[in-house]
Design an enzyme around this catalytic site. Structure first.
Site, PDB file in Angstrom:
ATOM      1  N   HIS A  10      59.384  -0.794  40.682  1.00  0.00           N
ATOM      2  CA  HIS A  10      59.737  -0.438  39.302  1.00  0.00           C
ATOM      3  C   HIS A  10      59.586   1.061  39.046  1.00  0.00           C
ATOM      4  O   HIS A  10      58.822   1.765  39.722  1.00  0.00           O
ATOM      5  CB  HIS A  10      58.865  -1.205  38.308  1.00  0.00           C
ATOM      6  N   GLU A  88      52.610  -7.696  40.397  1.00  0.00           N
ATOM      7  CA  GLU A  88      51.696  -6.767  41.057  1.00  0.00           C
ATOM      8  C   GLU A  88      50.397  -7.487  41.409  1.00  0.00           C
ATOM      9  O   GLU A  88      50.059  -8.534  40.844  1.00  0.00           O
ATOM     10  CB  GLU A  88      51.431  -5.575  40.121  1.00  0.00           C
TER      11      GLU A  88
END
Length: 206
Positions: A10, A88
């Protein structure tokens, strides 16, 4: 027939610039992060890629990066599958803390071990191995079959979830993978043989 996988971490998030442990927390992209995502999409379009399906995590910084990429590729309506398996690494008690403050509290060496050890997790969090334990089954059961059918697949996720995936894709050791650094918003393109071995790997820098 092309069997293509594109990985993108990202774009920069609001907590990246604040030097905070993010993990499963859900900050938005910064303006720089949006620009990184848009640039990634333009570069992938320039490379002649067109996606058949896209995957991302349950966190908005990854989802918005994927959306910006697909918009630049004139594929805004492409199916975008969101799943927390691609989230994550969970930093547990470190989540939301400033990294310098964490070093003062627990010591620089201990924080370094939590960040870079393959097997040691921070309190109430995940190690990189723990992260891989959810990423790998999801990839092999849900994503790889598309690639084996000669489709082009996009995954937009996070530094550690992608690191865990790269470990199995490239056959890296636990010592090698903890040294891997992934820049925000930079596409990595893999082409695979029919037996799932890597034919080529290319990193597209802006």
């Amino acid at each position: 027939m092309r069997r293509t996988l594109v990985l993108v971490r990202h774009g920069q998030s609001e907590w990246n610039i604040k030097n905070l442990f993010t993990g499963w927390k859900d900050p938005d992209l910064t303006e720089k992060g949006r620009t990184e995502a848009i640039t990634a999409g333009k570069n992938l379009k320039k490379a002649g890629l067109k996606f058949d399906i896209a995957y991302t995590s349950a966190l908005q910084r990854a989802q918005k990066t994927a959306q910006h990429i697909l918009e630049q590729m004139a594929q805004p309506d492409l199916q975008l599958i969101k799943n927390s398996a691609l989230n994550e690494r969970d930093y547990g008690d470190l989540s939301g803390l400033n990294k310098d403050d964490a070093r003062q509290r627990w010591g620089q060496e201990q924080v370094h071990i939590w960040r870079r050890s393959y097997t040691i997790a921070p309190p109430n969090g995940e190690s990189l191995r723990d992260t891989g334990a959810r990423v790998w089954p999801y990839y092999f059961h849900h994503i790889q079959p598309h690639i084996l059918r000669s489709q082009t697949v996009l995954i937009v996720a996070h530094g550690n979830s992608l690191r865990a995936l790269i470990m199995v894709l490239e056959g890296l050791s636990s010592e090698e993978i903890v040294l891997q650094e992934l820049a925000t918003g930079v596409p990595i393109i893999y082409e695979f043989n029919a037996d799932s071995t890597i034919l080529s790997k290319k990193i597209i820098q802006s």
